[in-house]
Design a protein around this motif. Structure first.
Motif, short mmCIF file in Angstrom:
data_model
loop_
_atom_site.label_atom_id
_atom_site.label_comp_id
_atom_site.label_asym_id
_atom_site.label_seq_id
_atom_site.Cartn_x
_atom_site.Cartn_y
_atom_site.Cartn_z
N GLU A 1 -31.64 107.24 54.68
CA GLU A 1 -30.82 107.66 55.82
C GLU A 1 -29.46 106.96 55.83
OE1 GLU A 1 -34.02 106.40 56.28
OE2 GLU A 1 -34.95 108.39 56.37
N ASP A 2 -29.43 105.68 55.45
CA ASP A 2 -28.18 104.93 55.39
C ASP A 2 -27.35 105.30 54.17
OD1 ASP A 2 -28.84 103.61 57.74
OD2 ASP A 2 -29.68 101.87 56.70
N ALA A 3 -28.02 105.59 53.08
CA ALA A 3 -27.31 105.88 51.84
C ALA A 3 -26.77 107.31 51.79
CB ALA A 3 -28.23 105.64 50.65
N SER A 4 -27.38 108.23 52.52
CA SER A 4 -27.00 109.64 52.45
C SER A 4 -25.52 109.90 52.71
CB SER A 4 -27.85 110.47 53.39
OG SER A 4 -29.18 110.50 52.90
N PRO A 5 -24.90 109.31 53.75
CA PRO A 5 -23.46 109.57 53.95
C PRO A 5 -22.60 109.07 52.78
CG PRO A 5 -24.42 108.61 55.93
CD PRO A 5 -25.46 108.54 54.85
N MET A 6 -22.97 107.94 52.21
CA MET A 6 -22.22 107.42 51.07
C MET A 6 -22.38 108.33 49.86
SD MET A 6 -22.52 103.75 49.15
CE MET A 6 -24.16 104.06 48.55
N SER B 1 -11.70 109.52 34.89
CA SER B 1 -11.83 110.18 33.59
C SER B 1 -12.98 109.60 32.78
CB SER B 1 -10.52 110.05 32.82
OG SER B 1 -10.65 110.56 31.53
N ARG B 2 -13.07 108.30 32.73
CA ARG B 2 -14.16 107.64 31.98
C ARG B 2 -15.51 107.90 32.64
NH1 ARG B 2 -12.44 102.32 29.11
NH2 ARG B 2 -10.65 103.11 27.96
N ALA B 3 -15.54 107.92 33.97
CA ALA B 3 -16.80 108.18 34.67
C ALA B 3 -17.29 109.60 34.37
CB ALA B 3 -16.61 107.99 36.17
N LYS B 4 -16.36 110.55 34.32
CA LYS B 4 -16.75 111.93 34.02
C LYS B 4 -17.29 112.05 32.60
CE LYS B 4 -13.96 114.37 37.37
NZ LYS B 4 -12.92 115.37 37.61
N LYS B 5 -16.76 111.26 31.68
CA LYS B 5 -17.28 111.28 30.31
C LYS B 5 -18.72 110.79 30.27
CE LYS B 5 -12.96 110.72 27.78
NZ LYS B 5 -12.16 109.81 26.96
N GLU B 6 -19.03 109.78 31.09
CA GLU B 6 -20.41 109.28 31.13
C GLU B 6 -21.34 110.31 31.72
OE1 GLU B 6 -21.39 105.40 32.37
OE2 GLU B 6 -19.63 104.51 31.44
N GLY B 7 -20.90 110.99 32.77
CA GLY B 7 -21.67 112.10 33.31
C GLY B 7 -22.72 111.77 34.35
N ASP B 8 -23.26 110.59 34.35
CA ASP B 8 -24.33 110.23 35.29
C ASP B 8 -24.00 108.94 36.01
OD1 ASP B 8 -26.02 112.35 34.59
OD2 ASP B 8 -26.87 111.23 32.92
N LEU B 9 -24.60 108.81 37.18
CA LEU B 9 -24.48 107.58 37.94
C LEU B 9 -25.87 107.17 38.38
CD1 LEU B 9 -22.85 105.42 39.56
CD2 LEU B 9 -23.00 107.00 41.48
N SER B 10 -26.21 105.94 38.13
CA SER B 10 -27.47 105.38 38.63
C SER B 10 -27.11 104.35 39.69
CB SER B 10 -28.24 104.70 37.50
OG SER B 10 -28.62 105.63 36.53
N LEU B 11 -27.63 104.55 40.87
CA LEU B 11 -27.35 103.66 41.99
C LEU B 11 -28.66 103.01 42.42
CD1 LEU B 11 -25.47 102.55 44.22
CD2 LEU B 11 -26.10 104.56 45.57
N TYR B 12 -28.69 101.70 42.30
CA TYR B 12 -29.86 100.94 42.74
C TYR B 12 -29.45 100.19 44.00
CZ TYR B 12 -31.54 101.95 38.09
OH TYR B 12 -31.92 102.60 36.94
#
Length: 80
Positions: free
Chosen positions: A64-69, A47-58
């Motif tokens: 190719e390795d990150a795509s399945p995740m 619920s809180r994650a949806k309120k934030e709306g965005d995800l930044s992944l560094y």
């Protein structure tokens, strides 16, 4: 020093001089959900994650390795 430069300098100094109450409130809210151990913890996190709306992944993973995740994450957020 020009009037515009003085105005910018004053604005910058005021911005840094005002206490970060918003940041402190946010830290307290994050600490609260982090420490929460109730049975509905996952639901509250989503619920809180949806309120934030965005995800930044560094990451150092290759695309190719990150795509399945990423695909699994996107699928899980759509289904909730």
């Amino acid at each position: 020093m020009s009037r515009t430069a003085k105005s910018l300098l004053v604005f910058a100094l005021v911005a840094f001089a005002v206490p970060g109450t918003h940041a402190q409130d946010r830290q307290a809210a994050n600490r609260e959900i982090y420490l929460y151990q109730g049975a509905d913890r996952a639901q509250k996190l989503v619920s809180r994650a949806k309120k934030e709306g965005d995800l930044s992944l560094y990451t150092t993973m290759t695309p190719e390795d990150a795509s399945p995740m990423i695909a699994a994450f996107e699928q899980s957020t759509v289904s909730r």
